[in-house]
Enzyme design. Structure first.
Site, PDB file in Angstrom:
ATOM      1  N   HIS A 128       0.816  -1.221   0.000  1.00  0.00           N
ATOM      2  CA  HIS A 128       0.000   0.000   0.000  1.00  0.00           C
ATOM      3  C   HIS A 128       0.847   1.267   0.000  1.00  0.00           C
ATOM      4  CE1 HIS A 128      -3.654  -2.315   1.873  1.00  0.00           C
ATOM      5  NE2 HIS A 128      -3.498  -2.550   0.601  1.00  0.00           N
ATOM      6  N   CYS A 136       5.493  13.713  -7.039  1.00  0.00           N
ATOM      7  CA  CYS A 136       4.757  14.749  -7.747  1.00  0.00           C
ATOM      8  C   CYS A 136       3.722  14.111  -8.668  1.00  0.00           C
ATOM      9  CB  CYS A 136       5.719  15.628  -8.548  1.00  0.00           C
ATOM     10  SG  CYS A 136       4.900  16.971  -9.441  1.00  0.00           S
ATOM     11  N   ASN A 224      -2.556 -13.365  15.987  1.00  0.00           N
ATOM     12  CA  ASN A 224      -3.627 -12.380  16.036  1.00  0.00           C
ATOM     13  C   ASN A 224      -4.543 -12.721  17.207  1.00  0.00           C
ATOM     14  OD1 ASN A 224      -5.882 -10.630  15.385  1.00  0.00           O
ATOM     15  ND2 ASN A 224      -5.092 -10.566  13.291  1.00  0.00           N
ATOM     16  N   PRO A 225      -4.889 -11.743  18.040  1.00  0.00           N
ATOM     17  CA  PRO A 225      -5.777 -12.048  19.171  1.00  0.00           C
ATOM     18  C   PRO A 225      -7.178 -12.479  18.740  1.00  0.00           C
ATOM     19  CG  PRO A 225      -4.648  -9.949  19.500  1.00  0.00           C
ATOM     20  CD  PRO A 225      -4.406 -10.346  18.081  1.00  0.00           C
ATOM     21  N   ALA A 242       1.426  -9.135  18.451  1.00  0.00           N
ATOM     22  CA  ALA A 242       2.726  -9.348  17.818  1.00  0.00           C
ATOM     23  C   ALA A 242       3.876  -9.096  18.786  1.00  0.00           C
ATOM     24  CB  ALA A 242       2.854  -8.444  16.603  1.00  0.00           C
TER      25      ALA A 242
END
Length: 261
Positions: A128, A136, A224-225, A242
């Site tokens: 991303h 520019c 991951n929780p 993490a």
């Protein structure tokens, strides 16, 4: 049912043996650095419109950047200011250290905070983009900034006077072709282990490497929780943050090393 300790030992064993590893990271890995987690910008605008009466997806769209760059930049600057001063945490550092040990460690990240790069990761696919890298919209000029403090909004290109924009994927824009091609080549070359950290895996290109590894019989790990789109298919699950999991795995991979004083 396997115990939490057994799961940690199993994942540490996978990490110790694997030479080609892909870490896939999302906002959850940067949460321990103090960054918000809602689509990389935390709950700043969660379930409410901006003060301009737009959703954050409208304000941060490629279409809005082209039509009203000052409005898009207003919210980009607000988001950057809310995250200013944050630094990579121990999870970023450990992933970078693993890359230094063996060159086959790669990171695919959705995050635009640049923390993996700051921590020292070089085999890096910022799918991303990076919020602190500006380019520019009119000419090839580009530059990097540590933060946006004191910057003119919207910033003008010093070369041609055109509008500068962050080198990130705004809503409604296509992924960068080069990054997608690097990811595809990496996956097709083969991996020994895929580790998903702090991401809900809702995007197909984020879940894809995990699904491909599952189909090929390659071990997969999720840190991951909460539950995600890939939780049901991974080989090993660690319901941990993490910054909790990575130091524990690092310690188990090096049981003979003396503790730091």
């Amino acid at each position: 049912m396997r115990s939490h300790e057994d799961a940690l030992d199993a994942v540490a064993g996978c990490l110790a043996e694997a030479q080609r590893v892909l870490f896939i990271t999302g906002a959850g890995i940067s949460a321990d650095s103090g960054l918000p987690t809602y689509r990389g910008i935390g709950g700043l605008y969660h379930e409410r419109l901006t003060e301009d009466g737009l959703s954050i997806e409208q304000a941060l769209s490629g279409q809005m950047m082209a039509a009203r760059p000052a409005l898009t930049w207003k919210y980009l600057a607000e988001i950057e200011a809310s995250c200013r001063g944050a630094r990579p945490n121990v999870a970023h550092d450990i992933i970078a250290a693993l890359e230094r040990e063996r060159g086959g460690v790669w990171v695919l990240t959705q995050n635009v905070d640049g923390f993996h790069r700051l921590a020292g990761s070089r085999n890096l696919i910022e799918i991303h983009g990076n919020l602190h890298r500006l380019r520019c919209t009119e000419c090839p000029h580009a530059r990097s900034l540590p933060d946006f403090e004191g910057m003119q909004i919207p910033p003008a290109c010093p070369v041609c006077g055109g509008v500068m924009r962050p080198d990130v994927v705004l809503f409604g824009e296509a992924l960068p072709t080069g990054a997608v091609q690097r990811l595809e080549a990496l996956v097709m070359h083969g991996l020994d282990l895929v580790v998903s950290i702090g991401t809900t895996s809702v995007f197909p290109y984020i879940a894809g490497p995990v699904v491909h590894a599952w189909r090929m019989g390659v071990p997969t790990v999720e840190i991951n929780p909460g539950d995600t789109e890939v939780s049901a298919i991974v080989t090993h699950r660690l319901r941990m943050r993490a910054a909790e999991a990575l130091p524990e795995l690092w310690r188990r991979m090096r049981p003979c090393e003396p503790a730091e004083g």
